[in-house]
Design a protein around this motif. Structure first.
Motif, PDB file in Angstrom:
ATOM      1  N   LEU A  30     -13.119 -71.736 -22.304  1.00 56.32           N
ATOM      2  CA  LEU A  30     -14.230 -72.774 -22.852  1.00 56.32           C
ATOM      3  C   LEU A  30     -15.787 -72.762 -22.094  1.00 56.32           C
ATOM      4  O   LEU A  30     -16.853 -73.026 -22.964  1.00 56.32           O
ATOM      5  CB  LEU A  30     -13.899 -74.357 -21.836  1.00 56.32           C
ATOM      6  CG  LEU A  30     -14.382 -74.985 -21.863  1.00 56.32           C
ATOM      7  CD1 LEU A  30     -15.139 -75.856 -22.841  1.00 56.32           C
ATOM      8  CD2 LEU A  30     -13.799 -76.499 -20.293  1.00 56.32           C
ATOM      9  N   TRP A  33     -17.640 -70.421 -24.600  1.00 57.99           N
ATOM     10  CA  TRP A  33     -18.322 -71.499 -25.534  1.00 57.99           C
ATOM     11  C   TRP A  33     -19.177 -71.725 -25.200  1.00 57.99           C
ATOM     12  O   TRP A  33     -19.679 -71.773 -26.062  1.00 57.99           O
ATOM     13  CB  TRP A  33     -16.953 -71.758 -26.038  1.00 57.99           C
ATOM     14  CG  TRP A  33     -17.329 -73.096 -26.734  1.00 57.99           C
ATOM     15  CD1 TRP A  33     -17.488 -74.044 -26.691  1.00 57.99           C
ATOM     16  CD2 TRP A  33     -17.368 -73.129 -28.258  1.00 57.99           C
ATOM     17  NE1 TRP A  33     -18.057 -75.029 -28.369  1.00 57.99           N
ATOM     18  CE2 TRP A  33     -17.809 -74.299 -29.167  1.00 57.99           C
ATOM     19  CE3 TRP A  33     -16.611 -72.503 -29.364  1.00 57.99           C
ATOM     20  CZ2 TRP A  33     -17.837 -74.449 -30.590  1.00 57.99           C
ATOM     21  CZ3 TRP A  33     -16.900 -72.361 -30.607  1.00 57.99           C
ATOM     22  CH2 TRP A  33     -17.421 -73.441 -31.133  1.00 57.99           C
ATOM     23  N   LEU A  34     -18.870 -72.436 -24.312  1.00 59.39           N
ATOM     24  CA  LEU A  34     -20.318 -73.385 -23.923  1.00 59.39           C
ATOM     25  C   LEU A  34     -21.128 -72.181 -23.587  1.00 59.39           C
ATOM     26  O   LEU A  34     -22.436 -72.707 -23.401  1.00 59.39           O
ATOM     27  CB  LEU A  34     -19.974 -74.056 -22.702  1.00 59.39           C
ATOM     28  CG  LEU A  34     -19.117 -75.151 -22.903  1.00 59.39           C
ATOM     29  CD1 LEU A  34     -18.751 -76.008 -21.631  1.00 59.39           C
ATOM     30  CD2 LEU A  34     -19.641 -77.015 -23.669  1.00 59.39           C
ATOM     31  N   ASP A  40     -20.753 -78.889 -27.038  1.00 58.53           N
ATOM     32  CA  ASP A  40     -19.634 -79.500 -26.169  1.00 58.53           C
ATOM     33  C   ASP A  40     -19.320 -80.612 -26.687  1.00 58.53           C
ATOM     34  O   ASP A  40     -19.583 -81.968 -26.866  1.00 58.53           O
ATOM     35  CB  ASP A  40     -20.620 -80.449 -24.586  1.00 58.53           C
ATOM     36  CG  ASP A  40     -19.562 -80.687 -24.140  1.00 58.53           C
ATOM     37  OD1 ASP A  40     -18.537 -80.648 -24.045  1.00 58.53           O
ATOM     38  OD2 ASP A  40     -20.465 -81.922 -23.355  1.00 58.53           O
ATOM     39  N   ARG A  41     -18.005 -80.054 -26.374  1.00 62.02           N
ATOM     40  CA  ARG A  41     -17.423 -81.989 -27.931  1.00 62.02           C
ATOM     41  C   ARG A  41     -15.698 -82.139 -27.619  1.00 62.02           C
ATOM     42  O   ARG A  41     -15.782 -81.266 -26.725  1.00 62.02           O
ATOM     43  CB  ARG A  41     -16.932 -81.271 -29.397  1.00 62.02           C
ATOM     44  CG  ARG A  41     -16.777 -79.882 -29.683  1.00 62.02           C
ATOM     45  CD  ARG A  41     -17.012 -79.096 -31.091  1.00 62.02           C
ATOM     46  NE  ARG A  41     -15.657 -79.080 -31.704  1.00 62.02           N
ATOM     47  CZ  ARG A  41     -15.070 -78.306 -32.699  1.00 62.02           C
ATOM     48  NH1 ARG A  41     -16.415 -77.326 -33.342  1.00 62.02           N
ATOM     49  NH2 ARG A  41     -14.021 -78.409 -33.567  1.00 62.02           N
ATOM     50  N   ASN A  42     -15.343 -83.584 -27.607  1.00 60.41           N
ATOM     51  CA  ASN A  42     -13.854 -83.635 -27.017  1.00 60.41           C
ATOM     52  C   ASN A  42     -12.892 -82.975 -27.644  1.00 60.41           C
ATOM     53  O   ASN A  42     -11.752 -82.695 -27.051  1.00 60.41           O
ATOM     54  CB  ASN A  42     -13.463 -85.309 -27.628  1.00 60.41           C
ATOM     55  CG  ASN A  42     -14.723 -86.185 -27.013  1.00 60.41           C
ATOM     56  OD1 ASN A  42     -15.529 -85.796 -26.150  1.00 60.41           O
ATOM     57  ND2 ASN A  42     -14.845 -87.046 -26.671  1.00 60.41           N
ATOM     58  N   ASP A  43     -12.562 -82.313 -28.701  1.00 58.51           N
ATOM     59  CA  ASP A  43     -11.728 -81.574 -29.382  1.00 58.51           C
ATOM     60  C   ASP A  43     -12.334 -79.453 -29.186  1.00 58.51           C
ATOM     61  O   ASP A  43     -11.961 -79.055 -29.822  1.00 58.51           O
ATOM     62  CB  ASP A  43     -12.190 -81.288 -30.748  1.00 58.51           C
ATOM     63  CG  ASP A  43     -12.903 -81.300 -31.878  1.00 58.51           C
ATOM     64  OD1 ASP A  43     -14.096 -81.431 -30.821  1.00 58.51           O
ATOM     65  OD2 ASP A  43     -12.292 -81.379 -33.296  1.00 58.51           O
ATOM     66  N   TRP A  44     -12.403 -80.200 -28.311  1.00 60.10           N
ATOM     67  CA  TRP A  44     -13.035 -78.534 -27.657  1.00 60.10           C
ATOM     68  C   TRP A  44     -11.994 -77.333 -27.600  1.00 60.10           C
ATOM     69  O   TRP A  44     -11.864 -75.842 -28.170  1.00 60.10           O
ATOM     70  CB  TRP A  44     -13.062 -78.010 -26.037  1.00 60.10           C
ATOM     71  CG  TRP A  44     -12.777 -78.781 -25.105  1.00 60.10           C
ATOM     72  CD1 TRP A  44     -12.346 -79.820 -24.561  1.00 60.10           C
ATOM     73  CD2 TRP A  44     -11.569 -77.758 -24.480  1.00 60.10           C
ATOM     74  NE1 TRP A  44     -11.140 -79.624 -23.793  1.00 60.10           N
ATOM     75  CE2 TRP A  44     -10.950 -78.700 -23.552  1.00 60.10           C
ATOM     76  CE3 TRP A  44     -11.626 -76.392 -24.221  1.00 60.10           C
ATOM     77  CZ2 TRP A  44     -10.037 -78.151 -22.740  1.00 60.10           C
ATOM     78  CZ3 TRP A  44     -10.662 -75.921 -23.500  1.00 60.10           C
ATOM     79  CH2 TRP A  44     -10.069 -76.592 -22.712  1.00 60.10           C
ATOM     80  N   ALA A  47     -11.702 -75.437 -31.237  1.00 58.37           N
ATOM     81  CA  ALA A  47     -13.273 -74.649 -30.923  1.00 58.37           C
ATOM     82  C   ALA A  47     -12.429 -73.739 -29.806  1.00 58.37           C
ATOM     83  O   ALA A  47     -12.870 -72.150 -30.658  1.00 58.37           O
ATOM     84  CB  ALA A  47     -14.223 -75.233 -30.181  1.00 58.37           C
ATOM     85  N   VAL A  48     -12.446 -73.192 -29.434  1.00 62.13           N
ATOM     86  CA  VAL A  48     -11.690 -72.416 -28.024  1.00 62.13           C
ATOM     87  C   VAL A  48     -10.812 -71.471 -28.485  1.00 62.13           C
ATOM     88  O   VAL A  48     -11.097 -70.663 -28.257  1.00 62.13           O
ATOM     89  CB  VAL A  48     -12.106 -73.074 -26.548  1.00 62.13           C
ATOM     90  CG1 VAL A  48     -11.700 -72.109 -25.651  1.00 62.13           C
ATOM     91  CG2 VAL A  48     -13.293 -73.269 -26.726  1.00 62.13           C
ATOM     92  N   ARG A  67     -13.659 -80.006 -19.729  1.00 65.71           N
ATOM     93  CA  ARG A  67     -14.889 -79.844 -20.170  1.00 65.71           C
ATOM     94  C   ARG A  67     -15.907 -80.314 -20.102  1.00 65.71           C
ATOM     95  O   ARG A  67     -16.858 -80.330 -19.493  1.00 65.71           O
ATOM     96  CB  ARG A  67     -14.262 -80.878 -22.028  1.00 65.71           C
ATOM     97  CG  ARG A  67     -14.648 -80.812 -22.704  1.00 65.71           C
ATOM     98  CD  ARG A  67     -15.608 -81.869 -23.438  1.00 65.71           C
ATOM     99  NE  ARG A  67     -15.124 -83.011 -23.736  1.00 65.71           N
ATOM    100  CZ  ARG A  67     -15.766 -84.090 -22.707  1.00 65.71           C
ATOM    101  NH1 ARG A  67     -16.796 -83.374 -22.850  1.00 65.71           N
ATOM    102  NH2 ARG A  67     -15.892 -85.173 -22.632  1.00 65.71           N
TER     103      ARG A  67
END
Length: 181
Positions: A30, A33-34, A40-44, A47-48, A67
């Motif tokens: 996380l 990624w950031l 920054d997304r709720n379904d991280w 993605a990660v 998150r």
């Protein structure tokens, strides 16, 4: 809400979702990624972990708080950013292994968000290379002595500062350039 959720709570929720990653590796991913400019997304998790089948963690859950707090800490000008690692009560070997897992996760998340050639300062490039060396390390090289406790604390602080530096290169510098234009 500036405090990371408990390591055990993150571990339990990750296990309930059948995630193969440790809490430290999840947080590292996380953060990578950031720090690389990922949204920054709720379904991280999707993605990660590069798994589009994963849904968003439940609002208010440990993974959702992980998150939200992480994103806020990275943006904090007081450098309040923290790593989610094994608790201090764990052995030095376990904490060292968690740090190396964290670094492996960070590199994965950073690579997914930044692509092949992120625009980094010389210091940022060196920090990323050092993180790669840590990710390739093995906790079995450490013994449970005071020197290793001190070394682990120094490495943790290095990683924390390296993440802030990389976030500065990939996110803050880009924002600054955009605001000048």
């Amino acid at each position: 809400m500036n405090e990371l959720p408990d390591f055990t709570a993150v571990s339990q929720q990750a296990a309930a979702l059948d995630l193969a990653s440790t809490p430290a590796e999840l947080h590292g991913g996380l953060c990578g990624w950031l720090a690389a400019g990922g949204v920054d997304r709720n379904d991280w998790l999707a993605a990660v972990l590069a798994d589009p089948a994963l849904g968003a963690p439940e609002a208010g859950s440990a993974l959702d708080r992980l998150r939200a707090v992480t994103a806020a800490q990275l943006e904090d000008r007081d450098f309040a950013f923290e790593l989610l690692l094994s608790p201090a009560s764990a052995s030095v070997l376990e904490r060292t292994g968690a740090l190396f897992d964290w670094c492996r996760g960070f590199l994965g998340g950073f690579g997914l968000a930044s692509g092949t050639r992120p625009s980094l300062s010389e210091e940022g490039q060196e920090a990323l290379e050092d993180m790669a060396r840590l990710a390739a390390s093995n906790s079995e090289e450490f013994e449970a002595g005071d020197e290793d406790e001190d070394a682990l604390a120094e490495i943790e602080e290095f990683v924390r500062v390296a993440v802030l530096l990389l976030h500065g290169d990939c996110v803050m510098a880009v924002r600054h350039r955009k605001s000048l234009n």
